[in-house]
Motif scaffolding. Structure first.
Motif, mmCIF file in Angstrom:
data_model
loop_
_atom_site.group_PDB
_atom_site.id
_atom_site.type_symbol
_atom_site.label_atom_id
_atom_site.label_comp_id
_atom_site.label_asym_id
_atom_site.label_seq_id
_atom_site.Cartn_x
_atom_site.Cartn_y
_atom_site.Cartn_z
ATOM 1 N N ASN A 5 -18.549 22.720 43.895
ATOM 2 C CA ASN A 5 -17.311 22.916 44.648
ATOM 3 C C ASN A 5 -16.325 21.769 44.440
ATOM 4 O O ASN A 5 -15.119 21.986 44.427
ATOM 5 N N GLY A 6 -16.851 20.548 44.268
ATOM 6 C CA GLY A 6 -15.967 19.418 43.971
ATOM 7 C C GLY A 6 -15.212 19.682 42.664
ATOM 8 O O GLY A 6 -13.992 19.476 42.578
ATOM 9 N N ILE A 7 -15.934 20.158 41.662
ATOM 10 C CA ILE A 7 -15.293 20.492 40.377
ATOM 11 C C ILE A 7 -14.274 21.626 40.598
ATOM 12 O O ILE A 7 -13.169 21.606 40.064
ATOM 13 N N GLU A 8 -14.669 22.578 41.430
ATOM 14 C CA GLU A 8 -13.778 23.713 41.759
ATOM 15 C C GLU A 8 -12.454 23.192 42.365
ATOM 16 O O GLU A 8 -11.367 23.636 41.980
ATOM 17 N N TYR A 9 -12.559 22.246 43.285
ATOM 18 C CA TYR A 9 -11.353 21.670 43.900
ATOM 19 C C TYR A 9 -10.461 21.050 42.822
ATOM 20 O O TYR A 9 -9.244 21.224 42.822
ATOM 21 N N ALA A 10 -11.082 20.285 41.904
ATOM 22 C CA ALA A 10 -10.296 19.608 40.863
ATOM 23 C C ALA A 10 -9.609 20.636 39.972
ATOM 24 O O ALA A 10 -8.409 20.523 39.695
ATOM 25 N N MET A 11 -10.338 21.658 39.559
ATOM 26 C CA MET A 11 -9.748 22.647 38.653
ATOM 27 C C MET A 11 -8.633 23.427 39.339
ATOM 28 O O MET A 11 -7.614 23.748 38.731
ATOM 29 N N MET A 12 -8.822 23.718 40.621
ATOM 30 C CA MET A 12 -7.766 24.435 41.360
ATOM 31 C C MET A 12 -6.509 23.574 41.460
ATOM 32 O O MET A 12 -5.385 24.062 41.295
ATOM 33 N N GLN A 13 -6.690 22.284 41.721
ATOM 34 C CA GLN A 13 -5.543 21.382 41.843
ATOM 35 C C GLN A 13 -4.836 21.221 40.491
ATOM 36 O O GLN A 13 -3.607 21.199 40.423
ATOM 37 N N ILE A 14 -5.616 21.150 39.423
ATOM 38 C CA ILE A 14 -5.017 21.030 38.084
ATOM 39 C C ILE A 14 -4.172 22.273 37.775
ATOM 40 O O ILE A 14 -3.075 22.171 37.226
ATOM 41 N N LEU A 15 -4.675 23.425 38.187
ATOM 42 C CA LEU A 15 -3.898 24.656 37.967
ATOM 43 C C LEU A 15 -2.638 24.649 38.829
ATOM 44 O O LEU A 15 -1.573 25.109 38.401
ATOM 45 N N ALA A 16 -2.748 24.094 40.038
ATOM 46 C CA ALA A 16 -1.565 24.015 40.906
ATOM 47 C C ALA A 16 -0.522 23.083 40.284
ATOM 48 O O ALA A 16 0.682 23.370 40.293
ATOM 49 N N GLU A 17 -0.985 21.973 39.707
ATOM 50 C CA GLU A 17 -0.053 21.035 39.071
ATOM 51 C C GLU A 17 0.598 21.678 37.842
ATOM 52 O O GLU A 17 1.782 21.461 37.551
ATOM 53 N N LEU B 115 -9.202 28.120 27.146
ATOM 54 C CA LEU B 115 -9.112 27.852 28.585
ATOM 55 C C LEU B 115 -9.710 28.985 29.424
ATOM 56 O O LEU B 115 -9.719 28.901 30.648
ATOM 57 N N LYS B 116 -10.180 30.021 28.755
ATOM 58 C CA LYS B 116 -10.701 31.199 29.458
ATOM 59 C C LYS B 116 -11.675 30.783 30.546
ATOM 60 O O LYS B 116 -12.656 30.088 30.305
ATOM 61 N N SER B 117 -11.368 31.203 31.752
ATOM 62 C CA SER B 117 -12.187 30.799 32.897
ATOM 63 C C SER B 117 -11.883 31.721 34.073
ATOM 64 O O SER B 117 -10.805 32.332 34.118
ATOM 65 N N PHE B 118 -12.813 31.775 34.994
ATOM 66 C CA PHE B 118 -12.602 32.608 36.177
ATOM 67 C C PHE B 118 -11.371 32.143 36.947
ATOM 68 O O PHE B 118 -10.548 32.950 37.387
ATOM 69 N N LEU B 119 -11.228 30.826 37.113
ATOM 70 C CA LEU B 119 -10.110 30.329 37.931
ATOM 71 C C LEU B 119 -8.751 30.615 37.286
ATOM 72 O O LEU B 119 -7.801 30.957 37.985
ATOM 73 N N LEU B 120 -8.657 30.497 35.959
ATOM 74 C CA LEU B 120 -7.380 30.820 35.309
ATOM 75 C C LEU B 120 -7.117 32.328 35.395
ATOM 76 O O LEU B 120 -5.988 32.762 35.614
ATOM 77 N N GLU B 121 -8.181 33.079 35.268
ATOM 78 C CA GLU B 121 -8.081 34.549 35.348
ATOM 79 C C GLU B 121 -7.469 34.973 36.698
ATOM 80 O O GLU B 121 -6.504 35.723 36.745
ATOM 81 N N VAL B 122 -8.040 34.466 37.795
ATOM 82 C CA VAL B 122 -7.508 34.888 39.107
ATOM 83 C C VAL B 122 -6.125 34.265 39.347
ATOM 84 O O VAL B 122 -5.258 34.880 39.955
#
Ligand code: 6PG
Length: 470
Positions: A187-199, A227-234
């Motif tokens: 989840n820590g990694i999830e937070y970082a990836m979500m924030q990077i996408l927000a930036e 970059l294919k990933s679940f987080l980029l997909e959603v």
């Protein structure tokens, strides 16, 4: 009462119900318990095809399970887990198994395992990732603790988990609370990836002045590459969703204050305790906290000086941004995995990073194409000191660094906040610095506090008289 159900679920909210439906699909005889009648109705409705039924009475639920009983808890983390266990234990027999599948804090899991083993009950913690869809059609699962107890349910979890190249995205993680620890770091990694996408969104929206359709198109293009990933997909899909009320896009009417349930904060807290830096994850946690100061941000936005500059050379910036995003993703995983390595030593979790990256390749929120490379890196070298130490990662870093630096420079010179991007590149630069300026820190400590220092040319502990020449 028939005591012939193989497994029982306590907590029939979306996650619990979906996981149960998933198990029923795979042919397991399962049932559930929930205090809320509505949840039982929903289970019956959704599980009609399998004649799924749940219980309103805890006693009847317990009696319906075959011995030794296997009970999964999917209830909100925290004191509710303790109160459910307290209700449950008097009804159980020796050797029954309780599995906590919520996002429990790993120290709670250690405590509960100890308390329950003293009463002859097997207990283990298992992180589940993948959200509602994952639970229904194949999550990634991280069980840790009582191995024999896990083995008694292993075929069920292997059957319901996501699969990548035929391999189940579930594996025994290690002793103690390692399952919940690994889920926390996930989840820590999830937070970082979500924030990077927000930036990234900020840079596209406010830097390049892209509209939502352009952002969708670019994210979509990227999601067909490395970059294919679940987080980029959603994330890309968000830029298509309409708001019924305004007729515009929903994203444009969502307040920019991010909430959290704690797993990111816990990751940061543990990293500080273990003195193992994960600055990009920490920045993601801090940025959610900073977002809550909405009124102050609005006031300061009006009063602090700032000249808006647009980023030019759009096509080139798009290329660089793709590289920066990939760099920041690599770095987020690198930090999380480094923390796991350290925790494994500290808590004797016996973590196998190859296996962990393998089960993260599918089903979970941080699943991504890149995890295949990470899995390969740990396959080649199970004791890899750091993800940056892997040769194939190094050759990718070489290609993407110039673009990453260009993005960070452009963002900073345009006044666009990029806490995670900036921290990721600084983390990288700190690790590739053989001679850091921290000799000065040691000199300062010795100067004002006689804290001593080591020398580079002689072994031992030294103290200097710093005022001798003054
Ligand atoms: C998962 C998610 C899941 C949940 C997080 C959200 O792996 O399926 O991580 O556990 O979405 O708890 O966490 P925050 O509410 O703290 O963002």
């Amino acid at each position: 009462m028939n005591n012939n159900y193989t497994l029982g679920m306590i907590g029939l909210g979306t996650m619990g119900r979906n996981l149960l439906l998933n198990m029923a699909d795979k042919g397991f005889r399962v049932t559930g318990y929930d205090k809320d009648e509505k949840m039982l109705k929903k289970l019956e409705e959704d599980g009609k095809a399998h004649q799924l039924k749940g219980f309103e009475s805890l006693e009847d639920f317990i009696k319906s399970l075959e011995l030794p009983r296997r009970i999964v808890l999917l209830v909100p983390a925290g004191p509710i887990v303790d109160s459910v266990i307290a209700e449950l234990v008097p009804l159980l027999d020796k050797d029954d198994v309780i599995i906590d599948s919520g996002n429990s804090h790993f120290t709670d899991t250690s405590r509960r395992a100890k308390e329950l083993s003293e009463q002859g009950i097997h207990f283990f913690g298992m992180g589940i990732s993948g959200g509602e869809e994952g639970a229904r059609f194949g999550p990634s699962m991280m069980p840790g603790g009582d191995k024999t107890a896990y083995e008694s349910v292993q075929p069920i979890f292997e059957a319901v988990s996501a699969k990548v190249n035929g391999d189940p995205c579930v594996a025994y993680i290690g002793p103690g609370a390692s399952g919940h620890f690994v889920k926390m770091v996930h989840n820590g990694i999830e937070y970082a990836m979500m924030q990077i996408l927000a930036e990234t969104y900020d840079l596209l929206k406010n830097g390049l002045k892209y509209n939502n359709d352009q952002i969708y198109a670019l994210f979509n293009k990227w999601n067909n590459g490395r970059l294919k990933s679940f987080l980029l997909e959603v994330t890309k899909d968000i830029f298509k969703v309409k708001d019924e009320k305004t007729g515009g896009l929903l994203i444009d009417v969502i307040k920019d204050e991010a909430k959290s349930k704690g797993t990111g904060k816990w990751t940061t807290q543990v990293s500080v305790d273990l003195q193992l830096p994960i600055p990009t994850i920490n920045e993601a946690v801090s940025t959610r906290d900073l977002s809550k100061f909405k009124a102050l941000r609005v006031a300061l936005a009006n009063s602090l000086p700032h000249e808006a500059i647009h980023i030019k050379d759009t096509a080139n910036f798009e290329v660089q941004l793709e590289q920066a995003l990939y760099f920041a993703m690599i770095t987020s995983y690198a930090q999380g995995l480094h923390l796991l390595e350290q925790a494994s030593t500290e808590f004797k979790y016996e973590l196998n990073l190859k296996k962990i990256s393998q089960i993260w390749r599918g089903g979970c929120i941080i699943r991504a194409e890149l995890l295949e490379d990470i899995f390969q890196a740990y396959t080649k070298q199970p004791k890899l000191p750091h993800l940056y130490s892997d040769e194939s990662i190094q050759s990718q870093l070489k290609d993407i660094l110039p673009g990453t630096r260009a993005v960070v420079i452009a963002a900073i010179s345009n006044g666009i906040a990029i806490p995670c991007y900036a921290s990721a590149i600084t983390y990288y630069d700190s690790f590739r610095t053989a001679n850091s300026p921290l000799n000065l820190t040691q000199a300062q400590r010795d100067f004002f506090g006689a804290h001593t220092f080591e020398r580079i040319d002689e072994a031992g502990i030294f103290h200097a008289d710093w005022n001798a020449n003054n």
